[in-house]
Design an enzyme around this catalytic site. Structure first.
Site, PDB file in Angstrom:
ATOM      1  N   PRO A  25       0.959  -1.231  -0.225  1.00 62.36           N
ATOM      2  CG  PRO A  25       0.213  -1.092   2.215  1.00 62.36           C
ATOM      3  CD  PRO A  25       0.608  -2.120   1.207  1.00 62.36           C
ATOM      4  CB  THR A  27      -0.262   7.403   1.135  1.00 63.35           C
ATOM      5  OG1 THR A  27      -0.804   6.693   2.176  1.00 63.35           O
ATOM      6  CG2 THR A  27      -1.126   8.725   0.964  1.00 63.35           C
ATOM      7  CD  GLN A 103      -3.268   0.083   4.167  1.00 62.26           C
ATOM      8  OE1 GLN A 103      -2.776   1.197   4.035  1.00 62.26           O
ATOM      9  NE2 GLN A 103      -2.277  -0.671   4.766  1.00 62.26           N
ATOM     10  CG  HIS A 179      -2.894   1.074   7.682  1.00 65.50           C
ATOM     11  ND1 HIS A 179      -1.810   0.489   8.256  1.00 65.50           N
ATOM     12  CD2 HIS A 179      -2.695   2.201   6.931  1.00 65.50           C
ATOM     13  CE1 HIS A 179      -0.695   1.515   8.169  1.00 65.50           C
ATOM     14  NE2 HIS A 179      -1.284   2.247   7.151  1.00 65.50           N
ATOM     15  CB  ALA A 181       0.946  -1.129  10.218  1.00 64.90           C
ATOM     16  CE1 TYR A 184      -1.164   7.809   9.373  1.00 61.68           C
ATOM     17  CE2 TYR A 184      -0.282   5.423   8.707  1.00 61.68           C
ATOM     18  CZ  TYR A 184      -0.241   6.897   8.540  1.00 61.68           C
ATOM     19  OH  TYR A 184       0.733   7.629   7.529  1.00 61.68           O
ATOM     20  NE  ARG A 232       1.552  -2.898   5.589  1.00 60.38           N
ATOM     21  CZ  ARG A 232       2.575  -2.243   5.018  1.00 60.38           C
ATOM     22  NH1 ARG A 232       2.640  -0.657   5.160  1.00 60.38           N
ATOM     23  NH2 ARG A 232       3.581  -2.554   4.087  1.00 60.38           N
TER      24      ARG A 232
HETATM   25  C1  LIG Z   1       5.250   6.863  -0.810  1.00 52.42           C
HETATM   26  C2  LIG Z   1       4.909   5.906   0.283  1.00 52.42           C
HETATM   27  C3  LIG Z   1       3.228   5.767   0.710  1.00 52.42           C
HETATM   28  C4  LIG Z   1       3.021   4.811   1.490  1.00 52.42           C
HETATM   29  N1  LIG Z   1       1.973   4.832   2.070  1.00 52.42           N
HETATM   30  C5  LIG Z   1       1.379   3.459   2.856  1.00 52.42           C
HETATM   31  C6  LIG Z   1       0.026   3.304   3.114  1.00 52.42           C
HETATM   32  O1  LIG Z   1      -0.990   4.137   2.586  1.00 52.42           O
HETATM   33  N2  LIG Z   1      -0.136   2.439   3.968  1.00 52.42           N
HETATM   34  C7  LIG Z   1       0.645   1.632   4.443  1.00 52.42           C
HETATM   35  O2  LIG Z   1       0.304   0.766   4.962  1.00 52.42           O
HETATM   36  N3  LIG Z   1       2.018   1.680   4.157  1.00 52.42           N
HETATM   37  C8  LIG Z   1       2.281   2.712   3.079  1.00 52.42           C
HETATM   38  N4  LIG Z   1       3.674   3.039   2.929  1.00 52.42           N
HETATM   39  C9  LIG Z   1       4.620   1.749   3.460  1.00 52.42           C
HETATM   40  C10 LIG Z   1       5.032   0.857   2.213  1.00 52.42           C
HETATM   41  O3  LIG Z   1       3.715  -0.117   2.170  1.00 52.42           O
HETATM   42  C11 LIG Z   1       6.075  -0.208   2.696  1.00 52.42           C
HETATM   43  O4  LIG Z   1       5.813  -0.634   4.007  1.00 52.42           O
HETATM   44  C12 LIG Z   1       7.346   0.652   2.587  1.00 52.42           C
HETATM   45  O5  LIG Z   1       7.607   1.447   1.610  1.00 52.42           O
HETATM   46  C13 LIG Z   1       8.440  -0.216   2.725  1.00 52.42           C
HETATM   47  O6  LIG Z   1       8.641  -1.419   1.856  1.00 52.42           O
HETATM   48  P1  LIG Z   1       9.503  -1.202   0.567  1.00 52.42           P
HETATM   49  O7  LIG Z   1      10.902  -1.473   1.222  1.00 52.42           O
HETATM   50  O8  LIG Z   1       9.139  -2.399  -0.269  1.00 52.42           O
HETATM   51  O9  LIG Z   1       9.596  -0.084  -0.116  1.00 52.42           O
HETATM   52  C14 LIG Z   1       4.049   3.993   2.002  1.00 52.42           C
HETATM   53  C15 LIG Z   1       5.371   4.084   1.595  1.00 52.42           C
HETATM   54  C16 LIG Z   1       5.740   4.777   0.690  1.00 52.42           C
HETATM   55  C17 LIG Z   1       7.095   4.781   0.042  1.00 52.42           C
END
Ligand SMILES: Cc1cc2nc3c(=O)[nH]c(=O)nc-3n(C[C@H](O)[C@H](O)[C@H](O)COP(=O)(O)O)c2cc1C
Length: 365
Positions: A25, A27, A103, A179, A181, A184, A232
């Site tokens: 996920p 944002t 999510q 969510h 995690a 929030y 999550r």
């Molecule tokens: C730009 C951005 C937005 C994110 N938004 C969310 C979100 O809306 N919900 C969520 O659970 N995690 C969010 N995350 C966390 C990611 O889901 C993920 O846990 C994080 O990028 C680490 O994984 P990676 O190493 O594969 O990037 C976001 C991460 C990034 C980089």
């Protein structure tokens, strides 16, 4: 572990997945001001389906027209208009052979851009650590939240359930992820220093997990047994990256064992590096702890698993699925690239721009 394992077809509840790679996920704050996704979000999500991911988990979507919205231009699932907006996204993902999970989130005290209410709610009236995310147009300290009343807590439980029904019904999603995690609302209830309540929603570890469990039960009751439902969890928070669960491995085991009987179909665990030991008192990663404590509950691992080797290592540690964030932004076609033995594009922090514009990745295509 071989790529073959990564590309095995699996079934998560009734959801058939063509491989074990999902988009994490992320944002995008790319919806209209009233939270409706448009065409650029459709194109953004569609690319991951075209690129061979089994499924995409949507960005965190707010669930009510009150306190849950977290960021300006965040997409929601709080009303019919937003759900209809999502229908064109989910249709497009389906047409390109993918699946999409919604999510659902509530900001709690971390709301920093809400068109419905300026005030914030939280388990206790404690100002959040850190500062609002400038990345998402916030600045300065977080507001001091109001402590939630029992009626407000019950309303949140209902709103998660209603929003889940909207996601599966009019919006056309294939599953729900709650969510819990990243700091929030549900995580605020779970975390000792943000939950100082003296009623049944506060207290020891499992009492603080109580709101998450109540939301899971309500969502499950609303969507039925056959729809995929996940939760999550993380240790770190967007406003407190280094946080670790007090009680180390023993507390993690307790939490995972309880979630195994909660009604979820999968446990999505995110860490900065999912393969590393989760606590100073144990050599095990969170994935390995979950596997041992809740052997029947499929684990989705996330965190620095953006290539075939690390994703394969997560499966080897016992994860059933791997969710990929930043590497999927750089490589919307990551599964196809892995399969074809093509090199992966390097992640560039310009890709982090929180936007559904696809032009960054298209430039490199
Ligand atoms: C730009 C951005 C937005 C994110 N938004 C969310 C979100 O809306 N919900 C969520 O659970 N995690 C969010 N995350 C966390 C990611 O889901 C993920 O846990 C994080 O990028 C680490 O994984 P990676 O190493 O594969 O990037 C976001 C991460 C990034 C980089």
């Amino acid at each position: 572990m071989t790529d073959k394992h990564l590309f095995q077809r699996t079934t998560l509840n009734r959801l058939s997945l063509k491989n074990r790679l999902l988009v994490a996920p992320m944002t995008r704050i790319s919806a209209s001001v009233d939270g409706v996704p448009g065409e650029r979000m459709q194109q953004y999500y569609q690319r991951f389906a075209q690129g061979g991911f089994a499924a995409v988990i949507s960005e965190g979507l707010y669930i009510d027209e009150a306190w849950s919205q977290t960021y300006a231009f965040q997409a929601g699932l709080a009303n019919r208009k937003q759900a209809i907006g999502w229908r064109s996204v989910t249709d497009s993902v389906h047409q390109h052979g993918g699946k999409i999970i919604a999510q659902l989130m509530h900001a709690g005290a971390l709301s920093q851009g809400n068109i419905y209410r300026p005030e914030t709610l939280a388990p206790s009236a404690i100002r959040p650590r850190g500062e609002q995310l400038s990345f998402y147009h916030g600045h300065g300290a977080y507001r001091l939240p109001e402590a939630m009343s029992e009626a407000q807590i019950q309303q949140v439980i209902d709103d998660f359930a209603e929003s889940a029904a909207r996601a599966i019904g009019s919006a056309g999603f294939d599953g729900i992820e709650i969510h819990g995690a990243n700091g929030y609302l549900l995580d605020q209830f779970f975390t000792d220093y943000t939950n100082q309540r003296r009623d049944s929603w506060g207290g020891d570890l499992l009492a603080r997990l109580g709101l998450t469990l109540a939301v899971i039960a309500a969502v499950r009751a609303r969507i039925g047994q056959d729809v995929t439902l996940g939760i999550r969890l993380s240790q770190g928070k967007v406003n407190d990256f280094q946080h670790k669960w007090a009680g180390g491995e023993a507390s993690a085991r307790q939490v995972f064992a309880r979630l195994a009987t909660s009604g979820v179909d999968y446990l999505h665990l995110t860490e900065y590096d999912a393969l590393q030991p989760a606590f100073a008192d144990s050599p095990l990663s969170l994935v390995q702890i979950a596997r041992a404590a809740a052997p029947g509950l499929p684990v989705m691992a996330n965190g620095s698993l953006g290539d075939a080797e690390t994703a394969g290592m997560a499966l080897h540690q016992g994860a059933e699925y791997v969710a990929v964030g930043k590497s999927a932004l750089a490589n919307p076609d990551l599964p196809l690239r892995i399969r074809q033995g093509l090199p992966l594009r390097e992640f560039d922090k310009n890709l982090l721009v929180p936007s559904a514009d696809v032009k960054n990745s298209e430039l490199q295509a």
